[in-house]
Design a protein around this motif. Structure first.
Motif, PDB file in Angstrom:
ATOM      1  N   ILE A 121      42.676  53.310  41.101  1.00  0.00           N
ATOM      2  CA  ILE A 121      42.383  51.943  41.535  1.00  0.00           C
ATOM      3  C   ILE A 121      41.392  51.233  40.774  1.00  0.00           C
ATOM      4  N   VAL A 134      43.318  50.287  37.385  1.00  0.00           N
ATOM      5  CA  VAL A 134      44.297  49.652  37.486  1.00  0.00           C
ATOM      6  C   VAL A 134      43.756  48.131  38.052  1.00  0.00           C
ATOM      7  N   SER A 135      43.033  47.858  38.866  1.00  0.00           N
ATOM      8  CA  SER A 135      42.310  46.802  39.230  1.00  0.00           C
ATOM      9  C   SER A 135      41.182  45.977  37.863  1.00  0.00           C
ATOM     10  N   SER A 138      42.839  38.415  41.780  1.00  0.00           N
ATOM     11  CA  SER A 138      43.810  39.746  41.477  1.00  0.00           C
ATOM     12  C   SER A 138      43.206  41.005  41.498  1.00  0.00           C
ATOM     13  N   GLY A 139      41.989  41.268  40.953  1.00  0.00           N
ATOM     14  CA  GLY A 139      41.194  42.322  41.111  1.00  0.00           C
ATOM     15  C   GLY A 139      41.167  42.871  42.389  1.00  0.00           C
ATOM     16  N   LEU A 162      42.653  41.834  45.298  1.00  0.00           N
ATOM     17  CA  LEU A 162      44.031  42.221  45.748  1.00  0.00           C
ATOM     18  C   LEU A 162      44.563  43.345  45.294  1.00  0.00           C
ATOM     19  N   THR A 163      44.492  43.703  44.028  1.00  0.00           N
ATOM     20  CA  THR A 163      45.060  44.889  43.693  1.00  0.00           C
ATOM     21  C   THR A 163      44.331  46.010  44.385  1.00  0.00           C
ATOM     22  N   ALA A 164      42.927  46.100  44.245  1.00  0.00           N
ATOM     23  CA  ALA A 164      42.297  47.194  44.667  1.00  0.00           C
ATOM     24  C   ALA A 164      42.520  47.441  46.313  1.00  0.00           C
ATOM     25  N   ALA A 172      43.916  44.414  36.138  1.00  0.00           N
ATOM     26  CA  ALA A 172      44.578  43.386  36.614  1.00  0.00           C
ATOM     27  C   ALA A 172      43.551  42.124  36.286  1.00  0.00           C
ATOM     28  N   LEU A 204      45.103  46.459  48.075  1.00  0.00           N
ATOM     29  CA  LEU A 204      46.671  46.665  48.382  1.00  0.00           C
ATOM     30  C   LEU A 204      46.658  48.197  48.142  1.00  0.00           C
ATOM     31  N   MET A 205      46.188  48.503  46.803  1.00  0.00           N
ATOM     32  CA  MET A 205      46.341  49.944  46.463  1.00  0.00           C
ATOM     33  C   MET A 205      45.639  50.943  47.214  1.00  0.00           C
TER      34      MET A 205
END
Lengths: 228, 124
Positions: B99, B102-103, A102-103, A105-107, B106, A109-110
């Motif tokens: 980033i 947020v990550s 999750s971490g 992919l989030t980083a 996440a 994609l953002m």
């Protein structure tokens, strides 16, 4: 003359670290960590003496070399947590895999959405690994090790600040899992914070940190396919 | 620790052995052309040696504690290196900050969610 300069730049790092370490013992606050204070001292001295970073980096190679053995030595605390890891293997793997992916992919994609350069994204992606692994990973995939180190250290601090709050807010009460989550989100800094909940939580923090580092080392090369 | 303090030279030997294990992992990674970060394989090798009782864990007591406690010292040269990227950080600072925050959230939220689901299955 060159030898003298090399030696003094290495001594500069050692002295700055020592000063920062003592200061932190006096005022044990997150923001007084040697990560900030010692770094500022070194940058200040380099700026005042008009020394360029390249020269400083060359002089401090011996310290950077030690990062390899330091990462290898992480096997020791992991071995200590081995019994716990075996006992909770399935939930550890599910939790750490889910959290790490999750971490990342989030980083990633953002980073894509905010139009960061690929090099920057590749330096961001491995930030949840231990700092030496984050550096080596980003170097392996074409990122910048120095940026990766910076992001990794910052992530550790954020994980410790946000971790306990979010876990409480989401109703996670199991101390072992809380330790695991802090190790996963905030690597070494997180694992150190987890030790406030006792030895078992600290061991789980080390387990989370190590498994995350392994996963990131394995997953990051796959990210390149996704980025290109 | 059983109260015996190992001599100082012992730490040097510990670090040399760790270094050799690191180089061994490094050589394998280069030979196999695996894109895995250096150091992880070395960590794996040492872990297997410990787990199979080939090496006693207290041999690396002092060095592993030193590394965990003073890792920042080894990282200082790299962190200072951030000044080279000051323009990038100044320009993209808010994006990078966002980033990172947020990550990190996440990771934690995903794990807390998984904890709830696995608890529902009766795992503690």
């Amino acid at each position: 003359m060159m030898v003298g300069q090399t030696g003094s730049l290495l001594v500069l790092t050692l002295l700055s670290y020592w000063a920062g370490y003592r200061l932190y013992q006096r005022i044990p606050h997150m923001l007084m960590s040697p990560v900030f204070t010692s770094t500022l001292i070194v940058i200040g001295v380099l700026w005042l003496s008009h020394t360029d970073y390249q020269t400083y980096q060359m002089a401090n190679k011996p310290l950077t070399w030690l990062l390899g053995p330091a990462q290898v030595a992480m096997a020791v605390p992991l071995f200590r947590g081995w019994k716990l890891l075996k006992k909770h293997l399935s939930s550890v793997l599910t939790g750490v895999c889910g959290g790490t992916v999750s971490g990342m992919l989030t980083a990633t994609l953002m980073g894509k959405i905010l139009h960061l350069s690929t090099v920057t994204i590749l330096s961001l992606a491995p930030k949840s690994a231990t700092t030496p692994v984050a550096m080596m990973t980003s170097q392996a995939v074409g990122g910048v090790p120095e940026l990766a180190a910076f992001f990794a250290v910052f992530t550790g601090i954020l994980g410790v600040v946000a971790g306990p709050v979010i876990l409480r807010w989401m109703g996670v009460r199991n101390i072992l899992f809380k330790g695991l989550a802090l190790g996963t989100a905030g690597q070494m800094i997180g694992a150190a914070r987890a030790s406030k909940w006792g030895d078992a939580a600290a061991a789980m923090g080390i387990v989370g940190m190590s498994v995350t580092a392994l996963l990131i080392g394995l997953f990051t090369p796959l990210l390149i396919l996704f980025l290109i | 620790m059983n109260g015996k303090k190992p001599p100082v030279w012992f730490v040097t030997v510990e670090i040399l052995i760790l270094f050799l294990v690191f180089l061994l992992g490094d050589a394998v990674v280069r030979l196999m052309k695996w894109p895995i970060p250096l150091g992880l394989l070395g960590m794996g090798i040492l872990f297997i040696l410990l787990a199979t009782d080939k090496v006693r864990v207290h041999l690396f007591e002092v060095s592993s504690r030193f590394f965990v406690r003073h890792i920042v010292l080894l990282l200082l040269p790299a962190i200072v290196g951030v000044i080279r990227f000051w323009p990038v950080l100044k320009k993209e600072g808010w994006k990078l900050g966002l980033i990172l925050v947020v990550s990190t959230i996440a990771v934690l939220v995903a794990m807390a969610g998984i904890a709830r689901i696995t608890k529902a299955k009766g795992e503690e």
